[in-house]
Write a protein that holds these residues in place. Structure first.
Motif, short mmCIF file in Angstrom:
data_model
loop_
_atom_site.label_atom_id
_atom_site.label_comp_id
_atom_site.label_asym_id
_atom_site.label_seq_id
_atom_site.Cartn_x
_atom_site.Cartn_y
_atom_site.Cartn_z
N HIS A 18 0.82 -1.20 0.00
CA HIS A 18 0.00 0.00 0.00
C HIS A 18 0.87 1.26 0.00
O HIS A 18 0.54 2.25 -0.67
CB HIS A 18 -0.94 -0.02 1.21
N ASP A 19 1.97 1.24 0.74
CA ASP A 19 2.89 2.39 0.72
C ASP A 19 3.37 2.64 -0.70
O ASP A 19 3.47 3.79 -1.14
CB ASP A 19 4.09 2.14 1.64
N THR A 20 3.66 1.56 -1.43
CA THR A 20 4.10 1.72 -2.82
C THR A 20 3.02 2.40 -3.66
O THR A 20 3.31 3.31 -4.44
CB THR A 20 4.48 0.34 -3.41
N GLU A 21 1.76 1.98 -3.45
CA GLU A 21 0.66 2.62 -4.20
C GLU A 21 0.59 4.12 -3.89
O GLU A 21 0.39 4.95 -4.77
CB GLU A 21 -0.68 1.98 -3.83
N ARG A 22 0.76 4.45 -2.60
CA ARG A 22 0.69 5.86 -2.19
C ARG A 22 1.85 6.65 -2.80
O ARG A 22 1.67 7.76 -3.29
CB ARG A 22 0.73 5.97 -0.67
N ILE A 23 3.04 6.03 -2.80
CA ILE A 23 4.21 6.71 -3.37
C ILE A 23 3.97 6.99 -4.86
O ILE A 23 4.26 8.08 -5.35
CB ILE A 23 5.48 5.85 -3.17
N LEU A 24 3.40 6.02 -5.57
CA LEU A 24 3.15 6.21 -7.01
C LEU A 24 2.17 7.35 -7.25
O LEU A 24 2.36 8.17 -8.15
CB LEU A 24 2.65 4.90 -7.64
N CYS A 25 1.12 7.42 -6.42
CA CYS A 25 0.13 8.51 -6.54
C CYS A 25 0.82 9.86 -6.33
O CYS A 25 0.59 10.81 -7.06
CB CYS A 25 -0.93 8.40 -5.45
N LEU A 26 1.65 9.90 -5.30
CA LEU A 26 2.34 11.13 -4.93
C LEU A 26 3.30 11.58 -6.03
O LEU A 26 3.35 12.75 -6.41
CB LEU A 26 3.12 10.85 -3.64
N LEU A 27 4.07 10.62 -6.56
CA LEU A 27 5.08 10.97 -7.56
C LEU A 27 4.45 11.39 -8.90
O LEU A 27 5.04 12.19 -9.63
CB LEU A 27 6.06 9.81 -7.77
N GLU A 28 3.26 10.85 -9.17
CA GLU A 28 2.58 11.24 -10.42
C GLU A 28 2.37 12.74 -10.47
O GLU A 28 2.46 13.37 -11.51
CB GLU A 28 1.25 10.51 -10.53
N ARG A 29 2.11 13.31 -9.27
CA ARG A 29 1.88 14.76 -9.21
C ARG A 29 3.16 15.53 -9.54
O ARG A 29 3.11 16.71 -9.85
CB ARG A 29 1.39 15.16 -7.82
N SER A 30 4.33 14.87 -9.38
CA SER A 30 5.60 15.53 -9.74
C SER A 30 6.08 15.02 -11.10
O SER A 30 7.28 15.06 -11.40
CB SER A 30 6.69 15.23 -8.72
N CYS A 31 5.13 14.48 -11.87
CA CYS A 31 5.43 14.01 -13.24
C CYS A 31 6.37 12.82 -13.30
O CYS A 31 7.13 12.66 -14.26
CB CYS A 31 6.00 15.16 -14.07
N TYR A 32 6.37 12.01 -12.27
CA TYR A 32 7.08 10.73 -12.31
C TYR A 32 6.03 9.64 -12.53
O TYR A 32 5.13 9.48 -11.70
CB TYR A 32 7.80 10.45 -10.98
N PHE A 33 6.13 8.90 -13.64
CA PHE A 33 5.12 7.87 -13.94
C PHE A 33 5.74 6.49 -13.82
O PHE A 33 6.93 6.30 -14.11
CB PHE A 33 4.54 8.11 -15.33
N GLU A 34 4.91 5.53 -13.43
CA GLU A 34 5.44 4.19 -13.15
C GLU A 34 5.92 3.48 -14.42
O GLU A 34 5.26 3.54 -15.46
CB GLU A 34 4.37 3.32 -12.47
N THR A 35 7.05 2.80 -14.31
CA THR A 35 7.46 1.86 -15.35
C THR A 35 7.71 0.52 -14.68
O THR A 35 8.10 0.46 -13.51
CB THR A 35 8.74 2.32 -16.08
N LYS A 36 7.44 -0.56 -15.43
CA LYS A 36 7.67 -1.89 -14.88
C LYS A 36 9.07 -2.38 -15.28
O LYS A 36 9.45 -3.50 -14.98
CB LYS A 36 6.62 -2.87 -15.42
#
Ligand code: SAM
Ligand code: SF4
Length: 456
Positions: A18-36
């Motif tokens: 869940h922390d990972t999900e929250r981090i991804l949400c947070l970083l999206e706002r700084s224009c960091y998008f998830e890559t696998k």
């Protein structure tokens, strides 16, 4: 702002996921998008677990794996989670190419820390505990989610200090979130398409302690039960000592509360339970299970257990098997005791040899395998409500979902069913999943089913 990519590798429990999900949400706002794919990432974060030695060691091998990406592409490399909290600056000393160490309470600071590294190239470490509960505040998704279930943290940390456990040291003291904040988050998730929430805490039974408002965990469940759009509620984890009659009664009162209870027992021996500082006996644990089954006969029960705790003799291990025989768990998460630096149990003398721990673990797992399969077979021919989650890994023709009792079911159907509650007849039970068929009295087509699904 230029779009960048973040790759996160996650170890450990649901809390970390869940922390990972929250981090991804947070970083999206700084224009960091998830890559696998770590190879194309500008930022690589390893979200760690230190509950046992094995996951802790994985951190170092993961860091070794990504060193070349730092050298070749200048990727920023960070460590988050329990190992980060525990090791702090020592991690930076030990791993010269590491840029960031971010503790369990520091997630909201991640974007600023990342920016600092980008601008100055400075290495950062943030592991202070946050008493203002900023770290517990909602980090909400901005757009509809492509998933039907979501975790919601209702509390963090733990005050129990079981003698083997590192959690109170790396997650801090127990802190509950306000009900207003939790309910707001669940409503938002519902608007984003989520149908099932799983409420997270190390010991949800003590939810509300220390809050200004007077609210118990069952009362919180009742509030969530009335949120429109949410179809199912789960929670984890409970401590047997604090499991109240009010919570047991919630299973007969709250329609959306799923019939599954995860109640770790850790050992069936009273001597070992005492040394673990668990605060209950085998007998009182069994009484709670009986009470749960009385109030909710269809309830599935799962648990955690540890073998090879210091001083565990053959007789103690037999008590554990006896408890398993009596309860008939639907599933069991079993671990070899792993000494954790700084805990009281780490100082105990009577250590159990690795070979004996392994033997006991194998015996216990073999025993549970038979019980799990029998419990799954009890569902054959029955019709179960399944929340469809997505494509099955086993076949492109199949979709997958879970019963209210949290068992995985695969069955033929199209992806249009995702997010729906579907009646499924169980045709075959396996060790880890069930196979089924969508059902109705007339054996309907998928179209006919849509109307049935709504009324189920
Ligand atoms: N709060 C939960 C509870 O009280 O049961 C569990 C939290 S812990 C993250 C998850 C599980 O890891 C525990 O239930 C226990 O079985 C296992 N565990 C914790 N510390 C351990 C250790 N030192 N060695 C082996 N297993 C451990
Ligand atoms: Fe660890 Fe015990 Fe707290 Fe669970 S209740 S997190 S096992 S100290």
């Amino acid at each position: 702002m230029e779009a960048k990519r973040v790759y996160i590798e996650t170890y450990g429990c649901q809390m970390n996921e869940h922390d990972t999900e929250r981090i991804l949400c947070l970083l999206e706002r700084s224009c960091y998008f998830e890559t696998k794919d770590a190879k194309e990432a500008d930022f690589i974060l390893i979200n760690t677990c230190s509950v046992r030695e094995k996951p802790e060691h994985k951190v170092y091998s993961a860091l070794g794996r990504y060193k070349w990406l730092k050298e070749k592409r200048g990727a920023i490399i960070g460590v988050a989670g329990c190992v980060a909290q525990q090791e702090g600056n020592q991690l930076l000393d030990r791993v010269p190419y590491l840029d960031m160490v971010i503790g369990t309470h520091a997630i909201p600071m991640l974007p600023q820390l990342l920016q600092k590294i980008e601008v100055s190239g400075e290495r950062v470490c943030e592991t202070s505990f946050d008493r203002d509960k900023e770290y517990l505040k909602s980090i909400l998704p901005q757009k509809p989610l492509d998933k039907v279930k979501s975790y919601v943290t209702i509390m963090q940390g733990c005050d129990h200090f079981c003698s083997y456990c590192i959690v109170p040291y790396v997650r801090g003291r127990e802190q509950s979130r306000s009900s207003r904040e939790i309910i707001g988050e669940v409503k938002h998730l519902s608007e984003m398409g989520v149908k099932e929430v799983c409420l997270l805490g190390q010991n949800v039974n003590s939810y509300g302690r220390g809050l200004e408002e007077a609210i118990s965990f069952p009362e919180l469940l009742s509030c969530i039960n009335s949120i429109e759009g949410i179809e199912r509620i789960r929670f984890t984890t409970s401590h047997p000592k604090d499991l109240s009659e009010e919570l047991i009664q919630a299973f007969s009162k709250l329609k959306k509360l799923c019939e599954h209870f995860h109640l770790p027992f850790q050992s069936g021996s009273n001597k070992i339970l005492k040394a673990m500082h668990r605060g209950y006996t085998k007998e009182s644990y069994l009484e709670k299970i009986d009470r749960l089954k009385e109030v909710c006969p269809s309830i599935a029960v799962t648990a955690d257990v540890i073998v090879g705790f210091p001083g565990e003799e053959e007789e103690d291990f037999k008590e554990t098997l006896d408890l398993m025989e009596k309860v008939q768990f639907d599933d069991l998460f079993s671990f070899k005791y792993s000494p954790r630096k700084g805990t009281r149990a780490a100082q105990l003398q009577d250590k159990i040899e690795e070979k004996v721990k392994q033997e006991r673990l194998s015996i216990l797992q073999e025993f549970q395998k038979g019980i799990t399969l029998r419990k799954n077979q009890e569902l054959e021919d029955r019709v179960e409500e399944v929340l469809v989650e997505g494509q099955s890994k086993q076949s492109v023709q199949d979709v997958t979902g879970r019963t209210r009792s949290n068992k995985i079911v695969n069955f033929e159907g199209d992806l249009g069913l995702v997010g729906n509650l579907v009646p499924v007849q169980i045709t075959k039970a396996y060790a880890h999943s069930l196979k089924g068929e969508i059902t109705s009295a007339q054996g309907p087509s998928i179209c006919k089913l849509q109307s049935m699904i709504c009324n189920f």
